[in-house]
Design a protein around this motif. Structure first.
Motif, PDB file in Angstrom:
ATOM      1  N   VAL A 155       0.856  -1.181   0.000  1.00 45.33           N
ATOM      2  CA  VAL A 155       0.000   0.000   0.000  1.00 45.33           C
ATOM      3  C   VAL A 155       0.898   1.240   0.000  1.00 45.33           C
ATOM      4  O   VAL A 155       1.845   1.342   0.790  1.00 45.33           O
ATOM      5  CB  VAL A 155      -0.952  -0.013   1.222  1.00 45.33           C
ATOM      6  N   SER A 156       0.604   2.180  -0.875  1.00 42.73           N
ATOM      7  CA  SER A 156       1.449   3.366  -1.040  1.00 42.73           C
ATOM      8  C   SER A 156       1.479   4.230   0.216  1.00 42.73           C
ATOM      9  O   SER A 156       0.565   4.199   1.041  1.00 42.73           O
ATOM     10  CB  SER A 156       0.943   4.212  -2.218  1.00 42.73           C
ATOM     11  N   THR A 172      -1.635   6.502   0.425  1.00 40.10           N
ATOM     12  CA  THR A 172      -2.841   5.800   0.874  1.00 40.10           C
ATOM     13  C   THR A 172      -2.740   5.480   2.366  1.00 40.10           C
ATOM     14  O   THR A 172      -3.711   5.627   3.107  1.00 40.10           O
ATOM     15  CB  THR A 172      -3.064   4.517   0.055  1.00 40.10           C
ATOM     16  N   ARG A 173      -1.557   5.068   2.832  1.00 44.16           N
ATOM     17  CA  ARG A 173      -1.365   4.772   4.261  1.00 44.16           C
ATOM     18  C   ARG A 173      -1.560   6.025   5.108  1.00 44.16           C
ATOM     19  O   ARG A 173      -2.129   5.970   6.199  1.00 44.16           O
ATOM     20  CB  ARG A 173       0.020   4.161   4.515  1.00 44.16           C
ATOM     21  N   LYS A 199      -9.689  -2.895  -3.475  1.00 44.46           N
ATOM     22  CA  LYS A 199      -9.269  -1.539  -3.845  1.00 44.46           C
ATOM     23  C   LYS A 199      -7.939  -1.145  -3.222  1.00 44.46           C
ATOM     24  O   LYS A 199      -7.154  -0.421  -3.821  1.00 44.46           O
ATOM     25  CB  LYS A 199     -10.325  -0.515  -3.402  1.00 44.46           C
ATOM     26  N   VAL A 200      -7.670  -1.604  -2.009  1.00 48.66           N
ATOM     27  CA  VAL A 200      -6.451  -1.215  -1.294  1.00 48.66           C
ATOM     28  C   VAL A 200      -5.326  -2.218  -1.517  1.00 48.66           C
ATOM     29  O   VAL A 200      -4.194  -1.855  -1.800  1.00 48.66           O
ATOM     30  CB  VAL A 200      -6.730  -1.055   0.220  1.00 48.66           C
TER      31      VAL A 200
END
Length: 186
Positions: A35-36, A39-40, A92-93
């Protein structure tokens, strides 16, 4: 607010939000899942709301979880069929994953962390046990996550919780507990 005294893992339907002060940090798990950072960061700063619909249809136990991050960040819906059959999901994640879910007695679980600190009613009725892993050929990532869901006593109140046991791409083992406040029925 505490989960009602009569609620058990036989039906966890309700509205909840994550109590981040009582939950463990999951940033490293998310990082190892690919996860980028952005996003995190969004996840870390938003509040996660869950609406759980736990029911039985045609003799099969189902749990649908609607997840919404505060601030209009995003939402998703997942339905778990408690039959321990693998299902492919394009999350999605996390991207492409393979998951399975069942109701399990604690003595059926291999990892001690997933069995820890559950009260008598959870021991009697079992936990919701989920197992998921990256779909490596599709995602290029490698990780495994197991969770147990149930109701646990946290600082003197019954709360919906999830125990997470994560194994990263290089064998990193991370344990985390997620705690959710009950907001009321659906």
């Amino acid at each position: 607010m505490a989960v009602p005294a009569e609620m058990t893992t036989l039906n966890i339907s309700g509205k909840y939000y994550q109590n981040k002060a009582q939950s463990d940090d999951t940033d490293e798990i998310l990082r190892l899942q690919g996860v980028s950072w952005m996003t995190r960061t969004i996840i870390r700063n938003a509040t996660l709301y869950l609406t759980i619909n736990h029911r039985t249809e045609d003799g099969v136990e189902l749990i649908t979880v609607d997840q919404v991050l505060s601030g209009g960040v995003g939402s998703s819906t997942e339905t778990r069929t408690l039959d321990w059959s693998e299902r492919e999901v394009d999350d999605k994640v996390y991207g492409p994953i393979v998951t399975k879910t069942r109701r399990a007695k604690l003595d059926e679980l291999d990892r001690d962390y997933l069995k820890e600190d559950w009260p008598e009613d959870v021991k009697e009725h079992g936990v919701i046990h989920t197992s998921g892993h990256s779909d490596t050929p599709k995602s290029g990532r490698t990780w495994i996550a197991e969770m147990t869901w149930g109701i646990q006593d946290i600082e003197g109140e019954r709360k919906y919780t999830r125990h997470v046991y994560f194994i990263g791409p290089e064998g990193q083992e991370i344990k985390a507990r997620l705690v959710y406040e009950y907001q009321g029925p659906i």
